[in-house]
Scaffold this active site. Structure first.
Site, PDB file in Angstrom:
ATOM      1  N   CYS A  85       0.732  -0.938  -0.079  1.00  0.00           N
ATOM      2  CA  CYS A  85       0.045   0.002   0.137  1.00  0.00           C
ATOM      3  C   CYS A  85       0.723   1.295  -0.039  1.00  0.00           C
ATOM      4  O   CYS A  85       0.283   2.420  -0.087  1.00  0.00           O
ATOM      5  CB  CYS A  85      -1.008   0.037   1.314  1.00  0.00           C
ATOM      6  SG  CYS A  85      -2.129  -1.519   1.114  1.00  0.00           S
ATOM      7  N   HIS A 340      -9.292   3.256  -1.302  1.00  0.00           N
ATOM      8  CA  HIS A 340      -7.951   2.876  -1.437  1.00  0.00           C
ATOM      9  C   HIS A 340      -7.410   2.298  -2.687  1.00  0.00           C
ATOM     10  O   HIS A 340      -7.140   1.026  -2.637  1.00  0.00           O
ATOM     11  CB  HIS A 340      -7.330   2.126  -0.189  1.00  0.00           C
ATOM     12  CG  HIS A 340      -6.159   1.875   0.106  1.00  0.00           C
ATOM     13  ND1 HIS A 340      -5.021   2.417  -0.412  1.00  0.00           N
ATOM     14  CD2 HIS A 340      -5.456   1.002   0.706  1.00  0.00           C
ATOM     15  CE1 HIS A 340      -3.925   1.955  -0.086  1.00  0.00           C
ATOM     16  NE2 HIS A 340      -4.074   0.969   0.524  1.00  0.00           N
TER      17      HIS A 340
END
Length: 396
Positions: A85, A340
């Site tokens: 991420c 996200h």
């Protein structure tokens, strides 16, 4: 631990960011073209003026061809990076180093992810083959991060009801902020009652405790600091870039108690040393942090030095990290409001820092911000990579 750093060696002179959300009408190519186009337009340059490119994506393409073909940047160097991420931040970090080294004068860092078309739900992922006994591979992300909540309440003697209220405040705050951002996926305020009454996903985490799944892209143009004013009268200077990759022993180490991310502590200390920050609570004007789940943001307030150990839940409830609090955290709405899209999130955070430090954040604009922090983590409690940057609107 501290690296030498490249404080004030490079500057951001242009940025772009797409609207995040369910972009069914747009392909990965479309998102890349949109984000890069806005970044280059804001710096007043053409694609051919760029010497080299970095692309961060977890799964929306392989190799530099993912960027070179749609942009028509034939025969220029394009490097694709991936780091969970923190992928978008990693694209930015490597692009900055390339300019600071003297290898290139003008580069662009891009991050993109197109998740909605992929069927990715956010619960399941494709891991490398294993024998199935690795703890970190046997839990979904919501399940893994839900462990922060009971661990924190047990260690610090926090009433679970009060902890629930603090988690709710994080979700409420970030949705209030996101409602004021035209590029957020979710642009509505959500009541505390709705947040607490939402269907549970894992442990005490309900739907509104989790970041959503979305599509998006963001880009930044980076040049040598001494050239920055050739492109804009409001450049943003890079003060620190820090990355820490953990040993990933948390799942096996009896001493690990799920109330901290050691990788975040290490990367923050490195970034503060590079930037010359001795008191982040008073020296930083805003922070964009990785609020993948609400208890994550609470723990990050302590790992980043914004609150004392065992006290962040109180500070959250007191509104100290609200937009009008002592340190605005996720004033753009965070992952809670943007979702996200993995490769894009790190650069999306930098985009908000870029807007705020230039006074361009519209109704979200903070009063006279000087220094901003962005933070990404990839992985889960017990084993992750963590990135911290510090950027500012003054050199020196």
């Amino acid at each position: 631990m501290a690296s030498k750093g490249i404080k004030d060696a490079v500057a951001i002179v242009g940025m772009g960011c797409t609207r995040f959300g369910e972009r069914w009408e747009s392909s990965t190519d479309d998102l890349l073209i949109e984000a890069v186009g806005e970044a280059l337009d804001s710096a007043g340059v053409q694609r051919d003026d760029i010497d080299a490119w970095w692309l961060g994506t977890l799964g929306s393409g392989q190799s530099g061809l993912t960027l070179s073909r749609p942009l028509g940047i034939d025969y220029k160097p394009v490097t694709r990076v991936e780091n969970y991420c923190a992928t978008g931040s990693e694209s930015f970090r490597n692009a900055c180093y390339a300019v600071a080294s003297g290898a290139y004068d003008r580069v662009v860092a891009v991050g993109v992810e197109k998740l909605k078309d992929s069927g990715f739900s956010g619960l399941l992922r494709a891991d490398p083959p294993s024998d199935g006994t690795a703890a970190e591979l046997s839990l979904t992300a919501p399940a893994a991060f839900s462990l922060l909540d009971p661990a924190y309440t047990a260690k610090y003697g926090v009433d679970p009801i009060a902890m629930r209220e603090a988690m709710t405040h994080v979700a409420w705050k970030n949705h209030v902020n996101g409602a004021r951002n035209p590029k957020a996926q979710f642009r509505k305020e959500v009541s505390r009652e709705t947040i607490e009454g939402a269907l549970k996903v894992a442990g005490r985490l309900g739907i509104f405790d989790c970041s959503g799944v979305s599509d998006g892209a963001a880009a930044a143009m980076i040049v040598r600091a001494e050239d920055a004013y050739d492109y804009t009268d409001r450049p943003i200077f890079v003060k620190a870039l820090a990355l820490a990759s953990g040993p990933m022993r948390g799942g096996l180490d009896p001493a690990y108690d799920f109330t901290t991310f050691p990788e975040v502590v290490h990367s923050a200390a490195d970034a503060y040393a590079q930037a010359g920050i001795t008191d982040p609570r008073s020296q930083l004007s805003l922070a964009e942090v990785h609020d993948c789940f609400t208890p994550t943001e609470i723990v990050l307030m302590e790992d980043l030095g914004f609150a004392d150990r065992g006290q962040a839940w109180k500070d959250v409830l007191a509104g100290e990290f609200d937009a009008d609090g002592r340190l605005a955290v996720n004033v753009d709405g965070g992952l809670k409001s943007f979702g996200h899209p993995v490769g894009a999130s790190g650069l999306r955070m930098l985009y908000e820092a870029f807007l705020q430090l230039r006074g361009d954040a519209g109704e979200r604009q903070l009063g006279d911000p000087r220094l901003a922090l962005t933070h990404n983590l990839g992985g889960r409690p017990g084993g992750c990579v963590s990135f911290v940057s510090v950027v500012g609107n003054e050199r020196g």
